[in-house]
Design a protein around this motif. Structure first.
Motif, PDB file in Angstrom:
ATOM      1  N   TRP A  82      43.842  41.517  47.549  1.00  0.00           N
ATOM      2  CA  TRP A  82      43.909  42.896  47.075  1.00  0.00           C
ATOM      3  C   TRP A  82      45.010  43.645  47.816  1.00  0.00           C
ATOM      4  CZ3 TRP A  82      40.506  44.376  43.180  1.00  0.00           C
ATOM      5  CH2 TRP A  82      39.465  43.484  42.910  1.00  0.00           C
ATOM      6  N   ARG A  83      45.369  44.784  47.325  1.00  0.00           N
ATOM      7  CA  ARG A  83      46.355  45.609  48.019  1.00  0.00           C
ATOM      8  C   ARG A  83      45.772  46.108  49.338  1.00  0.00           C
ATOM      9  NH1 ARG A  83      46.260  48.082  43.204  1.00  0.00           N
ATOM     10  NH2 ARG A  83      45.575  50.023  44.172  1.00  0.00           N
ATOM     11  N   ALA A  84      46.640  46.280  50.298  1.00  0.00           N
ATOM     12  CA  ALA A  84      46.188  46.719  51.614  1.00  0.00           C
ATOM     13  C   ALA A  84      45.749  48.185  51.564  1.00  0.00           C
ATOM     14  CB  ALA A  84      47.312  46.547  52.633  1.00  0.00           C
ATOM     15  N   ARG A  85      44.709  48.480  52.343  1.00  0.00           N
ATOM     16  CA  ARG A  85      44.196  49.840  52.480  1.00  0.00           C
ATOM     17  C   ARG A  85      43.854  50.445  51.118  1.00  0.00           C
ATOM     18  NH1 ARG A  85      43.174  48.944  57.686  1.00  0.00           N
ATOM     19  NH2 ARG A  85      45.072  48.549  58.899  1.00  0.00           N
ATOM     20  N   THR A  86      43.131  49.704  50.300  1.00  0.00           N
ATOM     21  CA  THR A  86      42.774  50.158  48.960  1.00  0.00           C
ATOM     22  C   THR A  86      41.268  50.330  48.868  1.00  0.00           C
ATOM     23  OG1 THR A  86      44.664  48.976  48.012  1.00  0.00           O
ATOM     24  CG2 THR A  86      42.904  49.617  46.499  1.00  0.00           C
ATOM     25  N   LEU A  87      40.846  51.418  48.246  1.00  0.00           N
ATOM     26  CA  LEU A  87      39.427  51.687  48.057  1.00  0.00           C
ATOM     27  C   LEU A  87      38.921  50.931  46.841  1.00  0.00           C
ATOM     28  CD1 LEU A  87      36.916  53.287  48.966  1.00  0.00           C
ATOM     29  CD2 LEU A  87      37.662  55.124  47.436  1.00  0.00           C
ATOM     30  N   LEU A  88      37.841  50.161  47.006  1.00  0.00           N
ATOM     31  CA  LEU A  88      37.249  49.356  45.941  1.00  0.00           C
ATOM     32  C   LEU A  88      35.806  49.776  45.705  1.00  0.00           C
ATOM     33  CD1 LEU A  88      38.498  45.823  47.098  1.00  0.00           C
ATOM     34  CD2 LEU A  88      39.653  47.418  45.558  1.00  0.00           C
ATOM     35  N   MET A  89      35.320  49.529  44.498  1.00  0.00           N
ATOM     36  CA  MET A  89      33.933  49.752  44.144  1.00  0.00           C
ATOM     37  C   MET A  89      33.315  48.421  43.729  1.00  0.00           C
ATOM     38  SD  MET A  89      31.403  51.795  43.901  1.00  0.00           S
ATOM     39  CE  MET A  89      32.172  53.423  43.995  1.00  0.00           C
ATOM     40  N   ILE A  90      32.134  48.117  44.307  1.00  0.00           N
ATOM     41  CA  ILE A  90      31.439  46.860  44.046  1.00  0.00           C
ATOM     42  C   ILE A  90      30.160  47.187  43.273  1.00  0.00           C
ATOM     43  CG2 ILE A  90      30.520  44.750  45.066  1.00  0.00           C
ATOM     44  CD1 ILE A  90      32.089  45.382  47.586  1.00  0.00           C
ATOM     45  N   LEU A  91      29.951  46.510  42.112  1.00  0.00           N
ATOM     46  CA  LEU A  91      28.808  46.776  41.254  1.00  0.00           C
ATOM     47  C   LEU A  91      28.217  45.467  40.731  1.00  0.00           C
ATOM     48  CD1 LEU A  91      30.388  49.611  39.070  1.00  0.00           C
ATOM     49  CD2 LEU A  91      28.735  49.944  40.916  1.00  0.00           C
ATOM     50  N   VAL A  92      26.925  45.517  40.440  1.00  0.00           N
ATOM     51  CA  VAL A  92      26.262  44.442  39.703  1.00  0.00           C
ATOM     52  C   VAL A  92      26.202  44.883  38.244  1.00  0.00           C
ATOM     53  CG1 VAL A  92      24.159  43.104  39.407  1.00  0.00           C
ATOM     54  CG2 VAL A  92      24.926  43.704  41.701  1.00  0.00           C
ATOM     55  N   CYS A  93      26.824  44.085  37.352  1.00  0.00           N
ATOM     56  CA  CYS A  93      26.936  44.475  35.948  1.00  0.00           C
ATOM     57  C   CYS A  93      26.322  43.401  35.056  1.00  0.00           C
ATOM     58  CB  CYS A  93      28.405  44.676  35.552  1.00  0.00           C
ATOM     59  SG  CYS A  93      29.257  45.933  36.531  1.00  0.00           S
ATOM     60  N   GLY A  94      25.677  43.854  33.987  1.00  0.00           N
ATOM     61  CA  GLY A  94      25.107  42.958  32.999  1.00  0.00           C
ATOM     62  C   GLY A  94      25.978  42.844  31.774  1.00  0.00           C
ATOM     63  N   ARG A  95      25.577  41.916  30.899  1.00  0.00           N
ATOM     64  CA  ARG A  95      26.307  41.665  29.655  1.00  0.00           C
ATOM     65  C   ARG A  95      27.789  41.427  29.935  1.00  0.00           C
ATOM     66  NH1 ARG A  95      25.103  45.932  25.157  1.00  0.00           N
ATOM     67  NH2 ARG A  95      22.992  45.171  25.555  1.00  0.00           N
ATOM     68  N   CYS A 137      25.208  38.217  34.049  1.00  0.00           N
ATOM     69  CA  CYS A 137      25.624  39.252  34.975  1.00  0.00           C
ATOM     70  C   CYS A 137      26.777  38.767  35.843  1.00  0.00           C
ATOM     71  CB  CYS A 137      24.451  39.677  35.862  1.00  0.00           C
ATOM     72  SG  CYS A 137      23.051  40.375  34.947  1.00  0.00           S
ATOM     73  N   VAL A 138      27.472  39.710  36.406  1.00  0.00           N
ATOM     74  CA  VAL A 138      28.573  39.436  37.333  1.00  0.00           C
ATOM     75  C   VAL A 138      28.525  40.464  38.446  1.00  0.00           C
ATOM     76  CG1 VAL A 138      30.070  38.435  35.549  1.00  0.00           C
ATOM     77  CG2 VAL A 138      30.210  40.888  36.077  1.00  0.00           C
ATOM     78  N   VAL A 139      29.170  40.138  39.556  1.00  0.00           N
ATOM     79  CA  VAL A 139      29.495  41.123  40.585  1.00  0.00           C
ATOM     80  C   VAL A 139      30.912  41.586  40.285  1.00  0.00           C
ATOM     81  CG1 VAL A 139      29.914  41.525  43.021  1.00  0.00           C
ATOM     82  CG2 VAL A 139      27.935  40.179  42.304  1.00  0.00           C
ATOM     83  N   HIS A 140      31.022  42.842  39.938  1.00  0.00           N
ATOM     84  CA  HIS A 140      32.285  43.413  39.468  1.00  0.00           C
ATOM     85  C   HIS A 140      32.916  44.239  40.593  1.00  0.00           C
ATOM     86  CE1 HIS A 140      35.168  45.183  36.684  1.00  0.00           C
ATOM     87  NE2 HIS A 140      34.813  46.383  37.118  1.00  0.00           N
ATOM     88  N   VAL A 141      34.179  43.950  40.895  1.00  0.00           N
ATOM     89  CA  VAL A 141      34.937  44.675  41.923  1.00  0.00           C
ATOM     90  C   VAL A 141      36.190  45.231  41.262  1.00  0.00           C
ATOM     91  CG1 VAL A 141      36.060  44.558  44.164  1.00  0.00           C
ATOM     92  CG2 VAL A 141      34.054  43.121  43.699  1.00  0.00           C
ATOM     93  N   ALA A 142      36.449  46.524  41.453  1.00  0.00           N
ATOM     94  CA  ALA A 142      37.608  47.172  40.833  1.00  0.00           C
ATOM     95  C   ALA A 142      38.135  48.248  41.761  1.00  0.00           C
ATOM     96  CB  ALA A 142      37.238  47.760  39.478  1.00  0.00           C
ATOM     97  N   THR A 143      39.412  48.519  41.645  1.00  0.00           N
ATOM     98  CA  THR A 143      40.039  49.576  42.433  1.00  0.00           C
ATOM     99  C   THR A 143      39.574  50.932  41.918  1.00  0.00           C
ATOM    100  OG1 THR A 143      41.971  49.508  40.974  1.00  0.00           O
ATOM    101  CG2 THR A 143      42.064  48.180  42.987  1.00  0.00           C
ATOM    102  N   VAL A 144      39.517  51.898  42.812  1.00  0.00           N
ATOM    103  CA  VAL A 144      39.099  53.253  42.450  1.00  0.00           C
ATOM    104  C   VAL A 144      40.305  54.134  42.180  1.00  0.00           C
ATOM    105  CG1 VAL A 144      37.843  55.294  43.230  1.00  0.00           C
ATOM    106  CG2 VAL A 144      36.974  53.014  43.764  1.00  0.00           C
ATOM    107  N   THR A 145      41.327  54.028  42.987  1.00  0.00           N
ATOM    108  CA  THR A 145      42.535  54.836  42.822  1.00  0.00           C
ATOM    109  C   THR A 145      43.748  53.917  42.772  1.00  0.00           C
ATOM    110  OG1 THR A 145      42.716  55.116  45.216  1.00  0.00           O
ATOM    111  CG2 THR A 145      41.543  56.830  44.005  1.00  0.00           C
TER     112      THR A 145
END
Length: 328
Positions: free
Chosen positions: A32-45, A90-98
């Motif tokens: 991932w990019r350095a010093r980046t804010l991420l959000m971690i979620l448990v998602c269905g479907r 389901c998956v564990v979903h990780v995505a950047t916030v900004t």
């Protein structure tokens, strides 16, 4: 360059492939990019090949966790296991916030959560944004006093598939700061044939009194297609209203109180005084002058009568008995 390839394809791993509600797993990642804010979620479907079908509405957002990558683009975070609002897979979903969008998914099974097959993919019609999006419109006087800010999201899409797309349904999301977007469905009426393009306009509105830096996102088919920043000014009219209210109300109360006091207190005449505060009136009279001494009495002459004036003097007559007696 290895570093560039890693940055283009971020990786996510979980300590356990399955866990029940109430437990937790360790989620780690790299690339991932350095010093980046991420959000971690448990998602269905969701499956890694198709992403999260339905967007974050298919995720357990209340139990998500935020994490910031280190200088090498790595992270590790403990994530509580929660049931998503839709069935698995389901998956564990990780995505950047900004910043630039990046995301990654890893297969995860929530023990005891129902599993249903994914909906079939849409036909051969596929839309793609061909030009940069923009927000048209401006704030009016009512917005300055706290009315909901509103804009129109304008973009051009093209059908890069093999079949026509009729009445496509887009998702427009607004987010403030590090919070996840709030998605709303917007349907565009029309048909886009293969190889054709169309200009789409969708309304966007924020809550009343909203201000600050917002981001407007466009999603179609479960994928984010575009983002547009939106700087919303502060509604200074509301602040001015409260300032004037704090000045006018005390002044009005003061004037009303003075009017009541002026009406209640007595006017004119003798004022009522309490028995302890009354002071007897002092009657001062001017000093008395001494009476002049009485004049001495003067002997009255026989020929002077009070009724006669000073010149009324007469000689004795012959027929006066006293004269007559003396002559004899």
């Amino acid at each position: 360059m290895p570093g560039a390839e890693a940055a283009e394809r971020p990786v996510v791993e979980v300590s356990e492939a399955q866990a029940g509600t109430g437990g937790s797993v360790t989620v780690s990642g790299s690339g991932w990019r350095a010093r980046t804010l991420l959000m971690i979620l448990v998602c269905g479907r969701s499956v890694p090949s198709r992403g999260v079908v339905g967007g974050t509405n298919s995720c357990a957002n209340a139990d998500g966790r935020a994490v910031t990558t280190d200088a090498e683009g790595r992270f590790e975070r403990r994530l509580p296991v929660a049931e998503p609002p839709v069935p698995c897979p389901c998956v564990v979903h990780v995505a950047t916030v900004t910043g630039p969008k990046a995301q990654a998914d890893v297969v995860f099974q929530v023990a005891g959560h129902p599993v249903e097959p994914l909906p079939p993919e849409s036909g051969g019609g596929r839309l793609a944004v061909l030009t940069d999006t923009r927000l048209d419109g401006s704030s009016g006087l009512l917005t300055w006093f706290g009315a909901p800010p509103a804009r129109t999201l304008v973009f051009t899409v093209g059908n890069v598939g093999t079949t026509a797309v009729r009445d496509p349904v887009f998702q427009v999301g607004t987010s403030h700061g590090v919070f996840a977007p709030q998605w709303e469905e917007r349907q565009w009426r029309g048909t886009i044939r293969p190889g054709r393009r169309a200009r789409v306009e969708l309304p966007v509105e924020l809550a009343a009194g909203a201000h600050g830096d917002y981001s407007v996102s466009l999603k179609y088919g479960g994928k984010v297609m575009a983002e547009q920043p939106w700087a919303v000014g502060r509604p200074w009219g509301v602040t001015l209203f409260w300032v004037l209210l704090c000045l006018v109300v005390p002044a009005a109360l003061f004037r009303a109180g003075m009017a009541v006091v002026d009406r209640v207190r007595p006017h004119g005449g003798a004022r009522r005084r309490g028995p302890l505060l009354s002071v007897p009136a002092l009657h001062l009279s001017p000093p008395r002058r001494p009476a002049p001494p009485p004049e001495p009495a003067r002997p009255a002459l026989p020929w002077f009568t009070p009724d006669a004036g000073p010149g009324a003097l007469s000689a004795p007559h012959d027929d006066d008995p006293a004269t007559r007696k003396g002559s004899t």
